[in-house]
Design an enzyme around this catalytic site. Structure first.
Site, short mmCIF file in Angstrom:
data_model
loop_
_atom_site.label_atom_id
_atom_site.label_comp_id
_atom_site.label_asym_id
_atom_site.label_seq_id
_atom_site.Cartn_x
_atom_site.Cartn_y
_atom_site.Cartn_z
N ARG A 236 11.53 3.56 3.28
CA ARG A 236 11.10 2.56 4.27
C ARG A 236 12.33 1.70 4.58
O ARG A 236 13.01 1.24 3.67
CB ARG A 236 9.98 1.68 3.74
CG ARG A 236 9.72 0.52 4.69
CD ARG A 236 8.47 -0.24 4.37
NE ARG A 236 7.29 0.50 4.74
CZ ARG A 236 6.06 0.01 4.68
NH1 ARG A 236 5.87 -1.22 4.28
NH2 ARG A 236 5.02 0.74 5.04
N ARG B 273 0.79 -1.22 0.00
CA ARG B 273 0.00 0.00 0.00
C ARG B 273 0.83 1.28 0.00
O ARG B 273 0.56 2.21 -0.75
CB ARG B 273 -0.90 0.06 1.24
CG ARG B 273 -2.21 -0.62 1.10
CD ARG B 273 -2.64 -1.14 2.45
NE ARG B 273 -1.70 -2.18 2.84
CZ ARG B 273 -1.85 -3.46 2.49
NH1 ARG B 273 -2.90 -3.84 1.84
NH2 ARG B 273 -0.94 -4.35 2.82
N THR B 274 1.83 1.33 0.86
CA THR B 274 2.57 2.59 1.00
C THR B 274 3.24 2.93 -0.33
O THR B 274 3.12 4.05 -0.84
CB THR B 274 3.58 2.49 2.15
OG1 THR B 274 2.86 2.14 3.33
CG2 THR B 274 4.31 3.80 2.36
N LYS C 43 26.09 -4.58 -2.24
CA LYS C 43 27.56 -4.51 -2.31
C LYS C 43 28.11 -3.82 -1.08
O LYS C 43 29.31 -3.56 -0.99
CB LYS C 43 27.99 -3.74 -3.56
CG LYS C 43 27.51 -4.33 -4.85
CD LYS C 43 28.03 -3.46 -6.01
CE LYS C 43 27.39 -3.85 -7.33
NZ LYS C 43 27.65 -2.82 -8.36
N HIS D 298 5.41 5.80 11.51
CA HIS D 298 4.87 5.70 10.14
C HIS D 298 3.92 6.89 9.97
O HIS D 298 2.70 6.74 9.91
CB HIS D 298 4.15 4.36 9.97
CG HIS D 298 3.87 3.96 8.56
ND1 HIS D 298 4.00 4.81 7.48
CD2 HIS D 298 3.45 2.77 8.05
CE1 HIS D 298 3.67 4.15 6.38
NE2 HIS D 298 3.35 2.92 6.70
C1 NCD Z 1 1.99 -1.21 8.06
C2 NCD Z 1 3.49 -1.04 8.22
O1 NCD Z 1 4.23 -1.27 7.26
O2 NCD Z 1 3.86 -0.60 9.30
N1 NCD Z 1 1.58 -1.37 6.75
C3 NCD Z 1 1.23 -0.24 6.04
O3 NCD Z 1 2.05 0.59 5.71
N2 NCD Z 1 -0.07 -0.08 5.76
C4 NCD Z 1 1.39 -2.20 8.98
C5 NCD Z 1 1.97 -3.58 9.09
O4 NCD Z 1 2.89 -3.96 8.36
O5 NCD Z 1 1.45 -4.32 9.91
#
Ligand code: NCD
Length: 310
Positions: free
Chosen positions: A108, A58-59, A87, A136
């Site tokens: 991320r 999703r992100t 590397k 997040h």
């Molecule tokens: C979440 C995350 O990556 O923290 N996912 C997201 O971005 N919607 C939640 C999760 O992984 O449980």
């Protein structure tokens, strides 16, 4: 309020309630563009770099959709395989180089603090798309937007955060953010996965009423919002510990018999076993709408930090 242009989005704690409300209002204006009913080219010529050192659906895709819907472009990677990270390239060097290829960076990373570190090595705005068990922040804005959109307000609601509150970064960010909104908060977790005490203390300091429990049944009858999260398997140092708590909670139809009629059920997704799929057909289920809301919220943020649109 600090200017938005060029601003990093690293932790929700860097944002006041007023800041967050500006994003929510801007996101509402973006909704018809996110739906594809209207089109816009405000980010034409802009490039977003998506640097994903950890899995994401999703992100990453919603940032891409947001950027493309506004006429911008996206480059990046969705795993470190195939990159020079294999590397031994450092995060600092990766970011310094990507600065030359893009106007903003979404990162991320499995390490807490990675986004803040990255931001020290570039003048480009850095957006934290999740740093280990840390924060997040853009998920939180999407969560707040969903609550506001569904309930018409945030203030005064009774909100329960459920699941892995120790390792869950979405729960950490959301708890911090809600501290400024005059809600009452319940933290529901299995033993050993409680919300970190520093966060509980900080939320209490804001005057928010906080309760903690291990029993989901305790909160269901009073909650206006149930925010359910996955047990974060990948963060457990010991797989046996995970097995002990996996499947601790399951939201199903019998449990929801006790709920308020207008309860809304949220989940940042992905889910494992914590929400029975039959619940998807009830009016409580708002988690797929919540996932869609990532697009207008991220459109708003991108316009704001890239200094375009209004
Ligand atoms: C979440 C995350 O990556 O923290 N996912 C997201 O971005 N919607 C939640 C999760 O992984 O449980």
């Amino acid at each position: 309020m600090a200017s938005w242009k060029g601003r990093d989005i690293l932790s929700i704690r860097d944002f006041s309630r007023g800041d967050m409300e500006v994003v929510l209002k801007h996101a509402r204006k973006m909704a018809p563009f996110a739906e594809g009913q209207k089109s816009s080219q405000t980010l034409e010529g802009k490039i977003l770099a998506n640097l994903f050192f950890e899995p994401s659906t999703r992100t990453r895709l919603s940032f891409e959709s947001a950027m493309i819907r506004l006429g911008g472009r996206v480059l990046g990677f969705s795993s470190v395989e195939g990159t020079s990270v294999q590397k031994g390239e450092t995060l600092a060097d990766t970011v310094r180089m990507v600065e030359g290829y893009a106007d903003a960076i979404v990162l991320r990373h499995p390490h807490e603090g990675a986004a803040r570190l990255a931001a020290e090595f570039t003048e480009r705005p850095v957006i934290n798309g999740g740093d280990g068990a840390g924060q997040h922040p853009t998920q939180t804005l999407q969560d707040l937007y969903t609550i506001w959109d569904e309930k018409g307000k945030i203030e005064g609601l009774s909100i329960a955060l459920v699941g892995d509150l120790k390792y869950g970064r979405t729960a950490h960010s959301l708890a911090h953010a809600l501290a400024g909104f005059g809600t009452s908060l319940s933290f529901v977790s299995p033993p050993g996965l409680e919300m970190p005490w520093e966060i509980i203390e900080e939320v209490k300091k804001s005057g928010t009423a906080v309760s903690t429990t291990h029993r989901l049944e305790d909160v269901v009858p009073v909650a206006d919002v149930l925010y359910v999260t996955r047990i974060q398997r990948e963060r457990f140092p010991d797989p046996q510990e995970y097995e002990r708590v996996a499947g601790s909670y399951r939201v199903d139809l019998p449990l929801l018999r006790e709920a308020k009629k207008d309860l809304i059920l949220l989940h940042p997704l992905p889910r494992t076993t914590e929400i029975d799929p039959v619940v998807d057909r009830t009016p409580y289920a708002k988690y797929f709408r919540q996932a869609f809301n990532a697009v207008p919220v991220r459109m708003a943020l991108l316009e704001m930090i890239l200094g375009v649109g209004g």
